[in-house]
Design an enzyme around this catalytic site. Structure first.
Site, mmCIF file in Angstrom:
data_model
loop_
_atom_site.group_PDB
_atom_site.id
_atom_site.type_symbol
_atom_site.label_atom_id
_atom_site.label_comp_id
_atom_site.label_asym_id
_atom_site.label_seq_id
_atom_site.Cartn_x
_atom_site.Cartn_y
_atom_site.Cartn_z
ATOM 1 N N HIS A 101 0.842 -1.202 0.000
ATOM 2 C CA HIS A 101 0.000 0.000 0.000
ATOM 3 C C HIS A 101 0.870 1.241 0.000
ATOM 4 O O HIS A 101 1.988 1.238 0.516
ATOM 5 C CB HIS A 101 -0.952 0.023 1.194
ATOM 6 N N HIS A 103 0.649 5.134 1.299
ATOM 7 C CA HIS A 103 -0.083 6.154 2.061
ATOM 8 C C HIS A 103 -0.088 7.448 1.254
ATOM 9 O O HIS A 103 0.962 7.884 0.769
ATOM 10 C CB HIS A 103 0.632 6.455 3.383
HETATM 11 P P1 AMP Z 1 1.779 0.409 7.424
HETATM 12 O O1 AMP Z 1 2.163 0.583 8.872
HETATM 13 O O2 AMP Z 1 2.544 1.240 6.454
HETATM 14 O O3 AMP Z 1 1.740 -1.051 7.053
HETATM 15 O O4 AMP Z 1 0.291 0.986 7.311
HETATM 16 C C1 AMP Z 1 -0.851 0.264 7.585
HETATM 17 C C2 AMP Z 1 -1.963 1.274 7.677
HETATM 18 O O5 AMP Z 1 -3.191 0.595 7.561
HETATM 19 C C3 AMP Z 1 -2.005 2.042 9.001
HETATM 20 O O6 AMP Z 1 -1.900 3.445 8.741
HETATM 21 C C4 AMP Z 1 -3.367 1.664 9.592
HETATM 22 O O7 AMP Z 1 -3.981 2.748 10.253
HETATM 23 C C5 AMP Z 1 -4.135 1.255 8.359
HETATM 24 N N1 AMP Z 1 -5.223 0.311 8.599
HETATM 25 C C6 AMP Z 1 -5.165 -0.838 9.297
HETATM 26 N N2 AMP Z 1 -6.356 -1.456 9.269
HETATM 27 C C7 AMP Z 1 -7.186 -0.691 8.516
HETATM 28 C C8 AMP Z 1 -8.541 -0.792 8.113
HETATM 29 N N3 AMP Z 1 -9.316 -1.823 8.476
HETATM 30 N N4 AMP Z 1 -9.066 0.205 7.348
HETATM 31 C C9 AMP Z 1 -8.301 1.252 6.989
HETATM 32 N N5 AMP Z 1 -7.008 1.400 7.326
HETATM 33 C C10 AMP Z 1 -6.453 0.446 8.089
#
Ligand code: AMP
Ligand code: ZN
Length: 137
Positions: A101, A103
């Site tokens: 993903h 951001h």
């Molecule tokens: P990373 O730490 O770069 O892997 O980012 C994962 C991101 O996913 C974090 O910013 C979380 O807040 C986000 N996240 C986790 N679960 C969900 C969800 N169910 N819906 C939307 N965002 C999520």
């Protein structure tokens, strides 16, 4: 292709809710559940891949282009002054969800986000040595 243990695959399957803001053939973008700033969204490929090093080139390209569209929209519609695109590859780099993903984090003049390091000049010999290691044959 989908990983039943992956929360982003579960979002794609409609098993978990998400506020979708943009989608195309290869990608979907939805709001981050714990936003760093107003409008923080995530762009993911529909096909499960773990991280930057394993995602296919076409999916990577599609995700980056979608992220750019979203960045432009954050400026136009949310009045963002700038945008950070962030990808974490590996747990050591803070990756917590192992479905690739990007951001898309809208930035606003004076918002409280800060760089996670304090920039200061590096040791030139060390920089040269690591450049050899990284860029050499
Ligand atoms: P990373 O730490 O770069 O892997 O980012 C994962 C991101 O996913 C974090 O910013 C979380 O807040 C986000 N996240 C986790 N679960 C969900 C969800 N169910 N819906 C939307 N965002 C999520
Ligand atoms: Zn997944």
């Amino acid at each position: 292709m989908a990983d039943p243990d992956c929360i982003f695959c579960r979002i794609l399957a409609g098993e978990l809710p998400a506020r979708v803001v943009e989608e195309d053939e290869r990608t979907i973008a939805f709001m981050d559940i714990a936003p760093a700033t107003r409008g923080h969204a995530l762009v993911i490929p529909r096909a499960h891949s773990v991280d930057l090093l394993s995602i296919g080139e076409q999916d990577l390209q599609a995700v980056i282009l979608a992220a750019r569209r979203l960045a432009a929209r954050a400026k136009e519609r949310l009045g963002a002054d700038g945008v950070n695109l962030i990808n974490s590859c590996g747990a050591a780099a803070w990756q917590t969800v192992f479905h690739f993903h990007v951001h898309v984090i809208p930035r606003y003049e004076g918002d409280p986000l800060q760089l996670p390091w304090v920039p200061s000049p590096g040791d030139q010999d060390e920089i040269a040595a690591v450049a050899q290691e990284l860029g050499g044959p």
